[in-house]
Motif scaffolding. Structure first.
Motif, short mmCIF file in Angstrom:
data_model
loop_
_atom_site.label_atom_id
_atom_site.label_comp_id
_atom_site.label_asym_id
_atom_site.label_seq_id
_atom_site.Cartn_x
_atom_site.Cartn_y
_atom_site.Cartn_z
N ARG A 253 0.82 -1.22 0.00
CA ARG A 253 0.00 0.00 0.00
C ARG A 253 0.86 1.27 0.00
N ALA A 254 2.13 1.14 0.32
CA ALA A 254 3.03 2.31 0.29
C ALA A 254 3.08 2.89 -1.12
N ARG A 255 2.96 2.04 -2.14
CA ARG A 255 2.96 2.54 -3.52
C ARG A 255 1.80 3.52 -3.74
N VAL B 152 5.54 6.26 -12.11
CA VAL B 152 6.83 5.54 -12.08
C VAL B 152 7.48 5.51 -10.70
N VAL B 153 7.57 6.64 -10.04
CA VAL B 153 8.35 6.74 -8.80
C VAL B 153 7.84 5.82 -7.69
N PRO B 154 6.54 5.74 -7.42
CA PRO B 154 6.10 4.83 -6.35
C PRO B 154 6.48 3.36 -6.62
N GLN B 155 6.39 2.93 -7.86
CA GLN B 155 6.78 1.56 -8.21
C GLN B 155 8.28 1.35 -7.99
N TRP B 156 9.04 2.33 -8.41
CA TRP B 156 10.49 2.28 -8.30
C TRP B 156 10.90 2.26 -6.83
N ARG B 157 10.32 3.15 -6.03
CA ARG B 157 10.64 3.19 -4.60
C ARG B 157 10.29 1.87 -3.92
N THR C 200 17.95 -7.68 12.78
CA THR C 200 18.61 -8.91 13.24
C THR C 200 18.88 -8.75 14.74
N ASP C 201 19.50 -9.73 15.33
CA ASP C 201 19.83 -9.65 16.75
C ASP C 201 20.82 -8.52 17.04
N THR C 202 21.57 -8.12 16.04
CA THR C 202 22.64 -7.16 16.27
C THR C 202 22.46 -5.79 15.63
N ALA C 203 21.54 -5.65 14.66
CA ALA C 203 21.45 -4.38 13.94
C ALA C 203 20.11 -4.20 13.23
N VAL C 204 19.87 -2.96 12.83
CA VAL C 204 18.74 -2.60 11.97
C VAL C 204 19.35 -2.20 10.62
N TYR C 205 18.82 -2.76 9.55
CA TYR C 205 19.31 -2.49 8.20
C TYR C 205 18.20 -1.80 7.41
N THR C 206 18.55 -0.77 6.66
CA THR C 206 17.59 -0.13 5.78
C THR C 206 18.22 0.11 4.41
N GLN C 207 17.37 0.14 3.41
CA GLN C 207 17.77 0.51 2.05
C GLN C 207 16.67 1.41 1.52
N THR C 208 17.04 2.62 1.10
CA THR C 208 16.04 3.58 0.63
C THR C 208 16.51 4.24 -0.65
N GLY C 209 15.65 5.11 -1.15
CA GLY C 209 15.98 5.91 -2.33
C GLY C 209 15.19 5.48 -3.54
N TRP C 210 15.14 6.33 -4.51
CA TRP C 210 14.56 5.94 -5.79
C TRP C 210 15.52 6.34 -6.90
N TRP C 211 16.25 7.41 -6.72
CA TRP C 211 17.25 7.79 -7.71
C TRP C 211 18.62 7.33 -7.23
#
Length: 169
Positions: A23-25, A73-78, A87-98
């Protein structure tokens, strides 16, 4: 050189496993549509009121087409790019569209975990979780999570960070 004396291969940084809500799209698309509409209103109404030179019709058509393309385009790409994982040791994120950005926050560095729901996000039952660390790069943000998952994630991260030794500074 024998196998025992070779250095271990460095681990590769993989994409985080979790995706944001589909639903974020729709949320990103609606937000982009509102932004495009505001731009058109400014060009059509505020421009003449402010005394700007008349805007040719073809320029308005061009702006409308670019805005429509952005909305589609951008919502699909994002959505394809935005990911997260805990994980037990960290939080990982990946963001961006460009430009893509991968961030890792060790549990021992987490200072606060926040939950926010903007007006548009609430329409779609979505929320954002923000993880603040002692990093100069700023907080990690996971936008577009289902509301219940975001609330559970805040609780989970708060408990996990609290059990880590250190003072998060």
């Amino acid at each position: 050189m024998s196998l025992e004396s070779q250095p271990a291969a460095a681990p590769t940084l993989r994409e985080p496993r979790e995706r944001v809500s589909p639903r974020a799209r729709l949320m990103w698309g609606l937000t982009a549509a509102i932004e495009g509409l505001v731009l058109l209103v400014v060009l059509v109404i505020a421009g003449p009121v402010a005394g700007w030179a008349p805007i040719p019709w073809w320029a308005l058509v061009l702006v409308t087409l670019v805005a429509a393309g952005y909305v589609v385009v951008v919502p699909q790409w994002r959505y394809r790019v935005h990911r997260w994982e805990v994980t037990d040791t960290a939080v990982y994120t990946q963001t961006g569209w460009w430009a893509r950005e991968r961030r890792i926050a060790p549990m021992s560095r987490i200072q606060t975990v926040d939950h926010a729901e903007g007006a548009v996000a609430r329409l779609f039952g979505l929320a954002t979780v923000t993880v603040t660390t002692a990093s100069a790069a700023g907080a990690l943000e996971i936008a577009g999570l289902e509301r219940q998952r975001a609330l559970a994630l805040v609780d989970e991260l708060t408990l996990m960070a609290d059990t880590q030794p250190g003072d998060a500074t």
